[in-house]
Scaffold this motif. Structure first.
Motif, PDB file in Angstrom:
ATOM      1  N   LEU A 129       0.813  -1.217   0.000  1.00  0.00           N
ATOM      2  CA  LEU A 129       0.000   0.000   0.000  1.00  0.00           C
ATOM      3  C   LEU A 129       0.847   1.268   0.000  1.00  0.00           C
ATOM      4  CD1 LEU A 129      -2.911  -0.808   2.492  1.00  0.00           C
ATOM      5  CD2 LEU A 129      -3.093  -0.402   0.038  1.00  0.00           C
ATOM      6  N   LYS A 130       2.031   1.187   0.586  1.00  0.00           N
ATOM      7  CA  LYS A 130       2.883   2.369   0.680  1.00  0.00           C
ATOM      8  C   LYS A 130       3.265   2.914  -0.690  1.00  0.00           C
ATOM      9  CE  LYS A 130       4.973   1.327   5.187  1.00  0.00           C
ATOM     10  NZ  LYS A 130       6.237   1.004   5.904  1.00  0.00           N
ATOM     11  N   ARG A 131       3.259   2.063  -1.700  1.00  0.00           N
ATOM     12  CA  ARG A 131       3.661   2.482  -3.042  1.00  0.00           C
ATOM     13  C   ARG A 131       2.490   2.470  -4.010  1.00  0.00           C
ATOM     14  NH1 ARG A 131       9.114  -0.728  -4.490  1.00  0.00           N
ATOM     15  NH2 ARG A 131       8.765   0.437  -6.414  1.00  0.00           N
ATOM     16  N   ASN A 132       1.273   2.493  -3.468  1.00  0.00           N
ATOM     17  CA  ASN A 132       0.079   2.451  -4.314  1.00  0.00           C
ATOM     18  C   ASN A 132      -0.718   3.736  -4.154  1.00  0.00           C
ATOM     19  OD1 ASN A 132      -2.877   1.860  -4.906  1.00  0.00           O
ATOM     20  ND2 ASN A 132      -1.923  -0.024  -5.634  1.00  0.00           N
ATOM     21  N   SER A 133      -1.091   4.342  -5.261  1.00  0.00           N
ATOM     22  CA  SER A 133      -1.852   5.593  -5.200  1.00  0.00           C
ATOM     23  C   SER A 133      -3.213   5.485  -5.876  1.00  0.00           C
ATOM     24  CB  SER A 133      -1.057   6.720  -5.871  1.00  0.00           C
ATOM     25  OG  SER A 133      -0.792   6.405  -7.234  1.00  0.00           O
ATOM     26  N   ASN A 134      -3.561   4.316  -6.399  1.00  0.00           N
ATOM     27  CA  ASN A 134      -4.826   4.155  -7.121  1.00  0.00           C
ATOM     28  C   ASN A 134      -5.909   3.462  -6.311  1.00  0.00           C
ATOM     29  OD1 ASN A 134      -3.996   5.371  -9.557  1.00  0.00           O
ATOM     30  ND2 ASN A 134      -2.965   3.492 -10.203  1.00  0.00           N
ATOM     31  N   LEU A 135      -5.523   2.614  -5.364  1.00  0.00           N
ATOM     32  CA  LEU A 135      -6.514   1.865  -4.597  1.00  0.00           C
ATOM     33  C   LEU A 135      -7.301   2.792  -3.681  1.00  0.00           C
ATOM     34  CD1 LEU A 135      -7.230  -1.207  -4.427  1.00  0.00           C
ATOM     35  CD2 LEU A 135      -6.016  -1.217  -2.239  1.00  0.00           C
TER      36      LEU A 135
END
Length: 298
Positions: free
Chosen positions: A183-189
């Motif tokens: 999640l730390k590297r996800n910006s779409n979820l």
């Protein structure tokens, strides 16, 4: 079954098709496959097959769905084996209209190594070949650490997926730690749902740390997972302070007086809106009204 399919095939108004508690044979799947190849109106399809040999039928069905251009939502409950997830991956390589895919198992053990290969193939397809799927649900299946490593890798790649649900999927604290790193590297979820799993305050603390970096997630569902102490750690140790976008929390127990006061303060801060960014995504204005009523019972 054949008669029903023939009737539906000639009906140009039916948009939703549901088969529950069925025991379909190969011939029935072939009929359904032909229906999907010819139908111009179907939008949603739900199948609950209690036949232990359903994997072969799913292969037939997904091959047809790959070429279908109308279906938007597919829900299938099948007997899981080492091949079935690969069939869905092959389908999504070609199909560009399905927005929501839900795969429901029967609780069979998927912890053997060959199952990870199939989840890896699904992960690769969603990362590099399919940009239309926005919601993925995996429900009632015994995933192992290998599976969660594949899912975490998928999240780190930041695919277009906006909603991920892992319900009753053997998610524990170690699994949550892997997901939190993704999640730390996800910006779409936008939505992460982990209901009916075994998550304690240790796992919730890991999620808290990830939400200090990822400020794009707007919904978190940990219903029927954690005890009150876990909720307190999640809310009170700065997770909600850093993530001003999160506006929908689903948990088991209603927060105590201190948590209600905390959320009232957050509501006052967010009423006027905040500019925020994080997780590699662009900033956005928050106008959601936060109140105790927005914490739902699990």
């Amino acid at each position: 079954m054949s008669c029903i399919v023939e009737i539906i095939k000639d009906n140009h108004a039916i948009q939703n098709l549901v088969f529950q508690k069925c025991e379909l044979e190969k011939k029935a799947y072939q009929k359904l496959a032909r229906l999907f190849l010819e139908s111009k109106t179907l939008k949603t399809f739900e199948l609950e097959d209690q036949n232990s040999t359903s994997s072969e039928g799913i292969k037939i069905l997904t091959s047809a769905l790959a070429s279908n251009s109308t279906l938007e939502c597919a829900t299938m409950e099948v007997t899981l084996d080492e091949k079935v997830m690969g069939h869905f991956a092959e389908m999504l390589k070609i199909n560009k209209t399905i927005r929501h895919l839900e795969v429901k198992g029967t609780g069979h053990d998927l912890s053997r190594g060959y199952c990870k290969i199939e989840l890896d193939s699904l992960s690769q397809v969603l990362q590099h070949q399919n940009t239309s799927l926005t919601a993925l649900t995996l429900r009632d299946m015994h995933l192992s650490r290998r599976h969660f490593k594949a899912i975490a890798k998928f999240l780190r790649a930041n695919p277009p997926l906006q909603s991920l649900t892992l319900e009753n999927a053997n998610v524990g604290n170690s699994s949550v730690k892997l997901l939190a790193e993704g999640l730390k590297r996800n910006s779409n979820l936008l939505s992460l749902a982990l209901p009916r799993n075994r998550i304690s305050s240790i796992g919730i603390s890991a999620l808290t740390q990830s939400l200090k970096v990822n400020t794009g997630l707007t919904k978190l569902d940990v219903g029927h997972c954690i005890c009150r102490s876990g909720i307190e750690i999640f809310l009170m140790k700065n997770g909600m302070v850093f993530n001003v976008a999160l506006n929908d929390l689903i948990c088991d127990e209603f927060p105590d007086r201190n948590l209600r006061a905390f959320m009232k303060r957050k509501r006052r801060r967010t009423m006027g809106g905040y500019e925020h960014g994080g997780g590699g995504g662009a900033g956005g204005r928050v106008s959601t009204m936060w109140s105790p009523d927005m914490v739902y019972m699990g």
